[in-house]
Scaffold this active site. Structure first.
Site, mmCIF file in Angstrom:
data_model
loop_
_atom_site.group_PDB
_atom_site.id
_atom_site.type_symbol
_atom_site.label_atom_id
_atom_site.label_comp_id
_atom_site.label_asym_id
_atom_site.label_seq_id
_atom_site.Cartn_x
_atom_site.Cartn_y
_atom_site.Cartn_z
ATOM 1 N N GLU A 175 0.596 -0.357 -0.215
ATOM 2 C CA GLU A 175 -0.053 -0.113 -0.273
ATOM 3 C C GLU A 175 0.857 1.406 -0.310
ATOM 4 O O GLU A 175 1.404 1.026 1.225
ATOM 5 C CB GLU A 175 -0.851 -0.433 1.009
ATOM 6 C CG GLU A 175 -1.925 0.780 0.919
ATOM 7 C CD GLU A 175 -2.977 1.461 2.107
ATOM 8 O OE1 GLU A 175 -3.258 1.576 2.616
ATOM 9 O OE2 GLU A 175 -1.865 0.883 3.832
ATOM 10 N N GLU A 193 -8.280 11.790 2.030
ATOM 11 C CA GLU A 193 -9.269 11.438 3.225
ATOM 12 C C GLU A 193 -9.112 12.275 4.447
ATOM 13 O O GLU A 193 -8.254 13.558 4.668
ATOM 14 C CB GLU A 193 -7.789 10.143 3.727
ATOM 15 C CG GLU A 193 -8.459 9.403 4.777
ATOM 16 C CD GLU A 193 -7.928 9.896 5.649
ATOM 17 O OE1 GLU A 193 -7.622 9.137 6.913
ATOM 18 O OE2 GLU A 193 -6.580 10.550 5.984
#
Length: 228
Positions: free
Chosen positions: A124, A215
């Site tokens: 990730e 985010e």
């Protein structure tokens, strides 16, 4: 996609947030949309919109509205959220040069980042362009720096244990490049980050999706971004 874990002890995350989608269906589930509309939110969804791959995930907490716009544009408005991440980009990702612009205005925890996944190995990764009250440079294992696109990025790694990922619950590594001077527009030469990571022994696998993501975690704010 749940928790910045080691790197963000207080933050749930951009990581493992949205699994890849096999179809190019751009419509939201109508039942879910109705249920979330009553709470003032947008349901989680992934797919294709105007030639760009998009991913939006929310834990359902607070009020967050994600809207796909024309071309590579999207906007997010959020208030007292739990955790969400969303954005537009590509699937698969690559060592492309990304141009983007817009505004990013978090009140509290939030990131604006190029965000993606690889498999074999399961990685990730983030190239953080701006952030709110939490500086991700505060955590992780520092590996080095890379100078590119008019700025300096600090490079970190972290490990997520038994965490959600695009392959289900797994243990995997995160790679981070964090820009020292915040911005909400410009060029991100992904090849320079990937090459810097490789020189530090941080190898990637087969690319899955890659988006310019907004985010938020336990915060409020707004973001309006266009990817070119």
């Amino acid at each position: 996609m749940v928790s910045f874990s080691y790197l963000l002890l207080a933050c749930s995350a951009i990581g493992a947030l949205a699994a890849p989608v096999e179809s190019e269906d751009t419509s939201f589930n109508e039942t879910a949309l109705h249920e979330f509309a009553e709470r003032g939110g947008t349901p989680s969804s992934t797919g294709w919109n105007n030639g760009y791959y998009y991913s939006f995930w929310t834990d359902g907490g607070g009020d967050v509205t994600y809207t796909n716009g024309a071309g590579g544009s999207y906007s997010v408005n959020w208030r007292n959220v739990g955790n969400f991440v969303g954005g537009k980009g590509w699937n698969p990702g690559s060592a492309r040069t990304i141009n983007y612009g817009g505004s990013f205005n978090p009140s509290g925890n939030g990131y604006l980042a190029v965000y993606g996944w690889t498999t074999n190995p399961l990685i990730e990764y983030y190239v953080v362009e701006s952030y709110g009250t939490y500086n991700p440079s505060s955590g992780g294992t520092f590996k080095g720096t890379v100078n590119t696109d008019g700025g300096t990025y600090n490079i970190y790694t972290a490990v997520r244990y038994n965490a959600p990922s695009i392959e289900g619950t797994k243990t995997f590594t995160q790679y981070w490049s964090v820009r020292t001077s915040k911005r909400a527009g410009g060029t991100v030469t992904m090849a320079n980050h990937f090459n810097a990571w490789s020189r530090l022994g941080m190898n990637l696998g087969t690319h899955n999706y890659q988006i310019v993501a907004t985010e938020g975690y336990q915060s409020s704010g707004s973001s309006s971004i266009t990817v070119y």
